[in-house]
Design a protein around this motif. Structure first.
Motif, PDB file in Angstrom:
ATOM      1  N   GLU A 258       0.849  -1.377  -0.046  1.00 46.73           N
ATOM      2  CA  GLU A 258       0.101   0.035  -0.208  1.00 46.73           C
ATOM      3  C   GLU A 258       0.876   1.629  -0.067  1.00 46.73           C
ATOM      4  O   GLU A 258       0.809   1.992  -0.565  1.00 46.73           O
ATOM      5  N   TYR A 259       1.769   1.570   0.540  1.00 46.15           N
ATOM      6  CA  TYR A 259       2.433   2.695   0.511  1.00 46.15           C
ATOM      7  C   TYR A 259       3.075   2.954  -0.472  1.00 46.15           C
ATOM      8  O   TYR A 259       2.798   4.085  -0.722  1.00 46.15           O
ATOM      9  N   GLU A 260       3.834   2.111  -1.186  1.00 48.59           N
ATOM     10  CA  GLU A 260       4.251   1.868  -1.991  1.00 48.59           C
ATOM     11  C   GLU A 260       3.417   2.928  -2.949  1.00 48.59           C
ATOM     12  O   GLU A 260       3.998   3.620  -3.963  1.00 48.59           O
ATOM     13  N   THR A 262       0.366   3.695  -3.186  1.00 49.00           N
ATOM     14  CA  THR A 262       0.245   5.033  -2.834  1.00 49.00           C
ATOM     15  C   THR A 262       1.389   6.312  -3.165  1.00 49.00           C
ATOM     16  O   THR A 262       0.742   7.217  -3.999  1.00 49.00           O
ATOM     17  N   GLN A 263       2.200   6.369  -2.817  1.00 49.62           N
ATOM     18  CA  GLN A 263       3.489   7.006  -3.068  1.00 49.62           C
ATOM     19  C   GLN A 263       3.609   6.987  -5.002  1.00 49.62           C
ATOM     20  O   GLN A 263       3.977   7.994  -5.600  1.00 49.62           O
ATOM     21  N   LEU A 264       3.782   5.891  -5.463  1.00 46.78           N
ATOM     22  CA  LEU A 264       3.939   6.052  -6.724  1.00 46.78           C
ATOM     23  C   LEU A 264       2.270   7.223  -7.802  1.00 46.78           C
ATOM     24  O   LEU A 264       2.410   7.506  -8.619  1.00 46.78           O
ATOM     25  N   GLU A 266       0.624   9.462  -5.981  1.00 45.82           N
ATOM     26  CA  GLU A 266       0.774  10.484  -5.675  1.00 45.82           C
ATOM     27  C   GLU A 266       2.223  11.154  -6.395  1.00 45.82           C
ATOM     28  O   GLU A 266       2.056  12.388  -6.870  1.00 45.82           O
ATOM     29  N   GLU A 267       3.130  10.646  -5.954  1.00 41.38           N
ATOM     30  CA  GLU A 267       4.498  11.521  -7.075  1.00 41.38           C
ATOM     31  C   GLU A 267       4.372  11.238  -8.735  1.00 41.38           C
ATOM     32  O   GLU A 267       4.737  12.154  -9.036  1.00 41.38           O
ATOM     33  N   ASP A 268       3.851  10.605  -9.152  1.00 39.02           N
ATOM     34  CA  ASP A 268       4.222  10.227 -10.626  1.00 39.02           C
ATOM     35  C   ASP A 268       2.795   9.856 -11.129  1.00 39.02           C
ATOM     36  O   ASP A 268       2.545  10.288 -12.979  1.00 39.02           O
ATOM     37  N   ARG A 286      -3.269   6.431 -13.783  1.00 40.39           N
ATOM     38  CA  ARG A 286      -3.291   6.919 -12.280  1.00 40.39           C
ATOM     39  C   ARG A 286      -4.877   5.981 -11.499  1.00 40.39           C
ATOM     40  O   ARG A 286      -4.490   5.377 -10.220  1.00 40.39           O
TER      41      ARG A 286
END
Length: 298
Positions: A258-260, A262-264, A266-268, A286
């Protein structure tokens, strides 16, 4: 002149000779190597190194049964980095080279400098999945970097089977593959010294395998150039095949957690995953990533 080889299908044949005391394999792998070249955009020296490895892997795949599969890794200290090839008993082969854009000046023999690209320090690894709990792993040091000698050395040292591996890739001026192929001759117990000498003599005087295949020599005739009484027991198709799919890549993305994910998002806001083996690009926007995240949470 129109290249006759491109009209001939890729095949691998398995044969025996001298009353079963010789096991022999021969392959025409032109389409396989050309497809890999196109997928990875390899330059000529890299094409030859990758093609020789794919060709050997395909013949070693023909030694397997059922669901068995193997991976060949050549990790030398040359500019192309490592070469990886996967093959199975069904004639499905795939592979890549770390640095495809390598082309070196010809070697002293006027040939593509495969040893210069591969390097002469390093190791050849063979990993076989034979359906047992642990895979079989064998490795030998690189002895020449030309690959034919290196795979020959592997069979002698790791599998205790004296063998001769002849492999070649002929590349055209437009970088495409004119012809690719090879043979593996394995000497089994029971051969006389005279028979062994005769085989060694035949191999040492054999023209390059690419020359013979470019002239239209059939695979059975190629084997008979080495052992005159060779008989083909089995012929199978060989092709470039990669089981990567969008579904598989989704599973990989989901396994990030989940963390990775979510990062993906939000960032990319998207992810492009390129398969090492076949070069296929899988794009997830997205919305795709959000639905993968939702599934990961459930």
């Amino acid at each position: 002149m129109e290249n006759q080889q491109h009209t001939k299908p890729d095949l691998v044949v398995r044969g025996i000779a001298l009353g079963g005391k010789v096991r022999a394999f021969a392959i025409r792998s032109t389409h396989l190597v050309e497809e890999a070249r196109q997928r990875h955009d390899t330059w000529p020296t890299a094409t030859a190194a990758m093609g020789r490895t794919l060709t050997t892997a395909a013949m070693m795949g023909a030694m397997l049964k059922g669901e068995e599969k193997l991976t060949l890794q050549v990790k030398g200290d040359g500019p192309i980095g490592q070469i990886v090839a996967d093959a199975n008993a069904k004639g499905e082969v795939r592979g890549y080279v770390d640095h495809p854009h390598v082309h070196l000046p010809s070697n002293a023999m006027g040939k593509l400098d495969v040893a210069g690209a591969v390097g002469t320090e390093g190791f050849v690894y063979v990993i076989k999945d034979l359906g047992l709990k642990d895979p079989y792993r064998g490795s030998v040091p690189i002895i020449s970097g030309e690959l034919g000698e290196d795979f020959t050395y592997y069979f002698a040292k790791s599998e205790q089977t004296p063998s001769a591996v002849g492999i070649g890739v002929l590349v055209d001026t437009d970088n495409s593959v004119i012809v690719a192929g090879g043979f593996i001759i394995q000497l089994l117990p029971g051969l006389t010294d005279a028979e062994i000498d005769q085989i060694e003599q035949s191999i040492s005087t054999l023209p390059p395998v690419t020359t013979l295949l470019a002239e239209g020599l059939e695979l059975e005739e190629l084997l008979r150039r080495v052992v005159p009484d060779a008989q083909v027991m089995e012929t199978s198709d060989v092709r470039f095949y990669c089981p990567c799919s969008r579904e598989r890549v989704e599973q990989t993305l989901m396994s990030l957690g989940e963390y990775e994910l979510t990062q993906l998002i939000e960032e990319d806001g998207q992810a492009e995953v390129v398969c090492h083996f076949c070069g296929e690009k899988h794009l997830f926007d997205r919305q795709d990533l959000e639905s993968i995240l939702a599934e990961a949470k459930s």
